[in-house]
Design a protein around this motif. Structure first.
Motif, PDB file in Angstrom:
ATOM      1  N   GLN A 102       0.826  -1.204   0.000  1.00  0.00           N
ATOM      2  CA  GLN A 102       0.000   0.000   0.000  1.00  0.00           C
ATOM      3  C   GLN A 102       0.860   1.254   0.000  1.00  0.00           C
ATOM      4  OE1 GLN A 102      -2.895   0.566  -0.709  1.00  0.00           O
ATOM      5  NE2 GLN A 102      -3.233   2.674  -0.077  1.00  0.00           N
ATOM      6  N   ALA A 103       1.975   1.221   0.738  1.00  0.00           N
ATOM      7  CA  ALA A 103       2.866   2.378   0.765  1.00  0.00           C
ATOM      8  C   ALA A 103       3.418   2.679  -0.620  1.00  0.00           C
ATOM      9  CB  ALA A 103       4.011   2.135   1.745  1.00  0.00           C
ATOM     10  N   GLY A 104       3.565   1.651  -1.444  1.00  0.00           N
ATOM     11  CA  GLY A 104       4.063   1.854  -2.794  1.00  0.00           C
ATOM     12  C   GLY A 104       3.187   2.765  -3.622  1.00  0.00           C
ATOM     13  N   ALA A 105       1.908   2.812  -3.336  1.00  0.00           N
ATOM     14  CA  ALA A 105       0.998   3.689  -4.076  1.00  0.00           C
ATOM     15  C   ALA A 105       1.281   5.145  -3.791  1.00  0.00           C
ATOM     16  CB  ALA A 105      -0.457   3.369  -3.714  1.00  0.00           C
ATOM     17  N   GLY A 107       4.493   6.166  -3.130  1.00  0.00           N
ATOM     18  CA  GLY A 107       5.940   6.286  -3.220  1.00  0.00           C
ATOM     19  C   GLY A 107       6.419   7.587  -3.821  1.00  0.00           C
ATOM     20  N   ARG A 108       5.717   8.139  -4.807  1.00  0.00           N
ATOM     21  CA  ARG A 108       6.153   9.371  -5.438  1.00  0.00           C
ATOM     22  C   ARG A 108       5.674  10.609  -4.689  1.00  0.00           C
ATOM     23  NH1 ARG A 108       4.571   8.623 -11.602  1.00  0.00           N
ATOM     24  NH2 ARG A 108       5.118  10.823 -11.663  1.00  0.00           N
ATOM     25  N   ALA A 109       4.926  10.389  -3.596  1.00  0.00           N
ATOM     26  CA  ALA A 109       4.415  11.532  -2.832  1.00  0.00           C
ATOM     27  C   ALA A 109       5.292  11.876  -1.636  1.00  0.00           C
ATOM     28  CB  ALA A 109       2.990  11.236  -2.353  1.00  0.00           C
ATOM     29  N   GLY A 110       6.288  11.002  -1.342  1.00  0.00           N
ATOM     30  CA  GLY A 110       7.186  11.310  -0.239  1.00  0.00           C
ATOM     31  C   GLY A 110       6.885  10.492   0.998  1.00  0.00           C
ATOM     32  N   LEU A 111       7.811  10.544   1.960  1.00  0.00           N
ATOM     33  CA  LEU A 111       7.701   9.715   3.156  1.00  0.00           C
ATOM     34  C   LEU A 111       6.499  10.058   4.009  1.00  0.00           C
ATOM     35  CD1 LEU A 111      11.404   9.477   4.364  1.00  0.00           C
ATOM     36  CD2 LEU A 111       9.982   7.617   3.492  1.00  0.00           C
ATOM     37  N   ARG A 112       6.111  11.334   4.039  1.00  0.00           N
ATOM     38  CA  ARG A 112       5.002  11.728   4.899  1.00  0.00           C
ATOM     39  C   ARG A 112       3.752  10.903   4.599  1.00  0.00           C
ATOM     40  NH1 ARG A 112       3.474  17.884   4.661  1.00  0.00           N
ATOM     41  NH2 ARG A 112       5.676  17.963   5.324  1.00  0.00           N
ATOM     42  N   PHE A 118      -3.813   3.982   6.008  1.00  0.00           N
ATOM     43  CA  PHE A 118      -3.819   3.092   4.854  1.00  0.00           C
ATOM     44  C   PHE A 118      -5.246   2.844   4.390  1.00  0.00           C
ATOM     45  CE2 PHE A 118       0.240   1.941   6.848  1.00  0.00           C
ATOM     46  CZ  PHE A 118       1.069   2.041   5.741  1.00  0.00           C
ATOM     47  N   ARG A 119      -5.402   2.828   3.066  1.00  0.00           N
ATOM     48  CA  ARG A 119      -6.692   2.457   2.492  1.00  0.00           C
ATOM     49  C   ARG A 119      -6.423   1.384   1.446  1.00  0.00           C
ATOM     50  NH1 ARG A 119      -9.164   3.587  -2.054  1.00  0.00           N
ATOM     51  NH2 ARG A 119      -7.653   5.191  -2.626  1.00  0.00           N
ATOM     52  N   PHE A 120      -6.783   0.157   1.755  1.00  0.00           N
ATOM     53  CA  PHE A 120      -6.507  -0.947   0.862  1.00  0.00           C
ATOM     54  C   PHE A 120      -7.538  -0.955  -0.264  1.00  0.00           C
ATOM     55  CE2 PHE A 120      -5.042  -2.464   5.114  1.00  0.00           C
ATOM     56  CZ  PHE A 120      -3.713  -2.191   4.873  1.00  0.00           C
ATOM     57  N   ASP A 121      -7.140  -1.377  -1.448  1.00  0.00           N
ATOM     58  CA  ASP A 121      -8.006  -1.271  -2.608  1.00  0.00           C
ATOM     59  C   ASP A 121      -7.891  -2.503  -3.485  1.00  0.00           C
ATOM     60  OD1 ASP A 121      -5.606  -0.916  -4.131  1.00  0.00           O
ATOM     61  OD2 ASP A 121      -5.637   1.195  -3.594  1.00  0.00           O
ATOM     62  N   ASP A 122      -8.679  -2.501  -4.557  1.00  0.00           N
ATOM     63  CA  ASP A 122      -8.734  -3.671  -5.423  1.00  0.00           C
ATOM     64  C   ASP A 122      -7.405  -3.952  -6.111  1.00  0.00           C
ATOM     65  OD1 ASP A 122     -11.365  -4.070  -4.745  1.00  0.00           O
ATOM     66  OD2 ASP A 122     -12.180  -3.069  -6.514  1.00  0.00           O
ATOM     67  N   GLU A 123      -6.687  -2.889  -6.530  1.00  0.00           N
ATOM     68  CA  GLU A 123      -5.412  -3.111  -7.217  1.00  0.00           C
ATOM     69  C   GLU A 123      -4.426  -3.814  -6.295  1.00  0.00           C
ATOM     70  OE1 GLU A 123      -2.156  -0.585  -9.802  1.00  0.00           O
ATOM     71  OE2 GLU A 123      -2.650   0.100  -7.777  1.00  0.00           O
ATOM     72  N   LEU A 158       5.362  -1.332  -9.114  1.00  0.00           N
ATOM     73  CA  LEU A 158       4.231  -1.150 -10.030  1.00  0.00           C
ATOM     74  C   LEU A 158       3.131  -0.306  -9.385  1.00  0.00           C
ATOM     75  CD1 LEU A 158       4.038  -4.740 -11.524  1.00  0.00           C
ATOM     76  CD2 LEU A 158       4.729  -2.667 -12.740  1.00  0.00           C
ATOM     77  N   ARG A 159       2.985  -0.414  -8.064  1.00  0.00           N
ATOM     78  CA  ARG A 159       1.956   0.366  -7.366  1.00  0.00           C
ATOM     79  C   ARG A 159       2.200   1.863  -7.451  1.00  0.00           C
ATOM     80  NH1 ARG A 159      -2.907  -0.102  -5.132  1.00  0.00           N
ATOM     81  NH2 ARG A 159      -2.358   0.610  -3.050  1.00  0.00           N
TER      82      ARG A 159
END
Length: 252
Positions: A102-105, A107-112, A118-123, A158-159
């Motif tokens: 989930q954190a991988g989704a 990843g481009r937004a930064g550590l914060r 967490f919001r788990f999703d279908d992907e 990939l996330r």
């Protein structure tokens, strides 16, 4: 011809007096999977580290889409859409497999954002199933086997919705039965426009996955062709076997 997503021109790199990359030129277009090949010591890992910002270049330029990422930090390269995996991925001790994915989704937004709720999703669930990680989803990520960590690192990359995904030996330690699954997954992302650069020694995997191969030997490109053309290229055969081999004869 499609506009290059990754455009590498004249990239060189030395360590002291040892020249590792010599005026390397190649590019990748969106939705293309390219294998970066070569014998041990050919410069593959150095090239990947230079492209992804983990090593500075000594010369040349690297562009990703409209951005000049020459000598950019890994964080800046990631912000422009380049995501990579490593030969020996490390995993956090206190996060489960599902939480890492989930954190991988973010990843481009930064550590914060990683530490936000967490919001788990279908992907996420689809990737857990596709990479056969559902049965370990709630275990600590650090407790996985080496092969499972490799699968999780690819799924996490990939996330993050990369424009360019750089994979460093993605099949090392992975069960052979899962390699066909990985090919199918990566091709689905390719069809969605993701470009993929793969450093890999498994030639069956390369033939199944890649439309093109760039081959390095002693820091120079000696071939840029389709996978099925490699065995007929005398420079490639000599680079791997250490001597010229006549076509049709088997090295002993």
């Amino acid at each position: 011809m499609a506009t290059k997503l990754l455009d590498i021109k004249g990239v060189s790199k030395s360590f002291g007096a040892h020249r590792v990359l010599e005026a390397v030129d190649f590019g990748i277009v969106p939705g293309e999977i390219v294998g970066l090949l070569g014998p041990n010591g050919s410069g593959k890992s150095t090239a990947l580290n230079v492209i992804s910002g983990f090593l500075p270049t000594d010369g040349g330029s690297i562009r990703l889409a409209d951005a000049d990422i020459t000598n950019a930090s890994p964080q800046r390269a990631t912000a422009h859409g380049l995501v990579r995996t490593f030969q020996l991925p490390s995993m956090p001790q206190k996060m489960t497999v599902r939480e890492v994915l989930q954190a991988g989704a973010r990843g481009r937004a930064g550590l914060r954002s990683i530490f936000s709720s967490f919001r788990f999703d279908d992907e996420l669930e689809t990737l857990l199933e596709a990479f056969r990680l559902t049965h370990v989803a709630d275990l600590p990520a650090a407790a996985l086997s080496g092969g499972q960590k490799k699968l999780l690192s690819v799924a996490t990359a990939l996330r993050s919705k990369p424009k360019l995904l750089c994979l460093d030996e993605p099949t090392a330690g992975v069960h052979p039965n899962l390699r066909a699954d990985m090919v199918a997954i990566l091709k689905r992302y390719r069809d969605a426009g993701v470009a993929i650069l793969v450093v890999e020694h498994d030639m069956l995997f390369i033939r199944d996955l890649c439309s093109r191969c760039v081959v390095l030997d002693r820091g120079e490109i000696i071939a840029d062709c389709a996978p099925h053309e490699l065995e007929d290229n005398p420079r490639v055969v000599e680079a791997y076997l250490g001597k010229a081999v006549e076509k049709g004869k088997t090295a002993r």
